[in-house]
Design a protein around this motif. Sequence first.
Motif, PDB file in Angstrom:
ATOM      1  N   LEU A   9       0.896  -1.289  -0.119  1.00  0.00           N
ATOM      2  CA  LEU A   9      -0.014   0.067   0.095  1.00  0.00           C
ATOM      3  C   LEU A   9       1.096   1.131  -0.086  1.00  0.00           C
ATOM      4  CD1 LEU A   9      -3.103   0.311  -0.218  1.00  0.00           C
ATOM      5  CD2 LEU A   9      -2.293  -1.976   0.292  1.00  0.00           C
ATOM      6  N   ALA A  10       1.987   1.173   0.798  1.00  0.00           N
ATOM      7  CA  ALA A  10       2.799   2.458   0.780  1.00  0.00           C
ATOM      8  C   ALA A  10       3.425   2.637  -0.528  1.00  0.00           C
ATOM      9  CB  ALA A  10       4.136   2.080   1.595  1.00  0.00           C
ATOM     10  N   THR A  13       0.720   3.921  -2.913  1.00  0.00           N
ATOM     11  CA  THR A  13       0.262   5.275  -2.550  1.00  0.00           C
ATOM     12  C   THR A  13       1.356   6.244  -2.879  1.00  0.00           C
ATOM     13  OG1 THR A  13      -0.637   4.724  -0.452  1.00  0.00           O
ATOM     14  CG2 THR A  13      -0.115   6.969  -0.480  1.00  0.00           C
ATOM     15  N   PHE A  14       2.853   5.871  -2.684  1.00  0.00           N
ATOM     16  CA  PHE A  14       3.848   6.945  -3.161  1.00  0.00           C
ATOM     17  C   PHE A  14       3.869   6.990  -4.671  1.00  0.00           C
ATOM     18  CE2 PHE A  14       7.982   8.219  -4.059  1.00  0.00           C
ATOM     19  CZ  PHE A  14       8.002   9.561  -3.519  1.00  0.00           C
ATOM     20  N   ILE A  17       1.019   9.102  -5.843  1.00  0.00           N
ATOM     21  CA  ILE A  17       1.515  10.538  -5.873  1.00  0.00           C
ATOM     22  C   ILE A  17       2.273  11.166  -6.614  1.00  0.00           C
ATOM     23  CG2 ILE A  17       2.150  12.334  -4.232  1.00  0.00           C
ATOM     24  CD1 ILE A  17       1.292  10.642  -1.831  1.00  0.00           C
ATOM     25  N   TRP A  18       3.324  10.351  -6.995  1.00  0.00           N
ATOM     26  CA  TRP A  18       4.584  10.786  -7.826  1.00  0.00           C
ATOM     27  C   TRP A  18       4.034  10.796  -9.228  1.00  0.00           C
ATOM     28  CZ3 TRP A  18       6.356   7.952 -12.098  1.00  0.00           C
ATOM     29  CH2 TRP A  18       7.283   8.449 -12.896  1.00  0.00           C
ATOM     30  N   GLY A  62      -7.196  -2.782  -1.656  1.00  0.00           N
ATOM     31  CA  GLY A  62      -6.311  -1.488  -1.250  1.00  0.00           C
ATOM     32  C   GLY A  62      -5.549  -1.024  -2.154  1.00  0.00           C
ATOM     33  N   VAL A  66      -6.738   2.731  -4.155  1.00  0.00           N
ATOM     34  CA  VAL A  66      -5.552   3.791  -3.824  1.00  0.00           C
ATOM     35  C   VAL A  66      -5.347   4.648  -5.315  1.00  0.00           C
ATOM     36  CG1 VAL A  66      -3.482   4.529  -3.246  1.00  0.00           C
ATOM     37  CG2 VAL A  66      -4.769   3.420  -1.417  1.00  0.00           C
TER      38      VAL A  66
END
Lengths: 137, 111
Positions: A9-10, A13-14, A17-18, A62, A66
Amino acid sequence: MLQTSGLWLALATFLSIWWGHVGVRWLEAHSADIRPPMVILIIAGLILNVAALFAPSIAIGGVCSVVGISLWWDAFELVRQDRRVRHGHAPANPNNPRHARYLAEGKATLHDPLDREPSDPSEAEQPTVRERNPELA
Amino acid sequence: MMWEGLAIGLFSLGIIGFGFFWVIRMEYYLGYLWWPYPLLFGIGMIALSLFVADAGWSALLGVTGASFIWGATELKEQAVRAELGWFRRNPRPKPLPPFVSIIRKIKAPHL
């Protein structure tokens, strides 16, 4: 055994966003009309969020959601990026007819105003760039 | 149907929204030189997520950690935005972070 759901998930998410920063800037700069990519992003986001509902695990569901929700945000972000370019807050692409029109109107710029180092925050107040050079700001 | 995935997606939206809030506040009161601290906090949360048994809680920790890492990369650009006059700028000198001499040697990351 380690629980890797958080790690996946990290990463999702990153990277979302990138892409929301780098990819949206590129997409906006290379699209003569931002509406087709907006529609594609909205549809892709919808597909991923529906897929999340039928995912076999929390991690996969997830990640789908996301990425899907961030694609919806990116569709909205294309409009905001267009506005930034129009107001000279982001560099215009002169080869893009929409940007060329903004440049002709006089407010857009080829220069990236954020491409600079900030001043030392431990020093007392200095005039803002807007105060020193209103045209640049 | 798996509603947990959708809930994690909505949570990511909320935590990224919160990221915009704390990045603006942190840059205003502390300055961009504090960027390694949210970065390390985010990495710590992701590391912690590996040791949480429940997949849902682990996922929430991972999303939160990633959003803090992103926030760390936004601090420098936020400082420039404030200097350009696009955001309110704190006129007072800002406190220097611990280990500032080392931090100054590293180029602040940004996306």
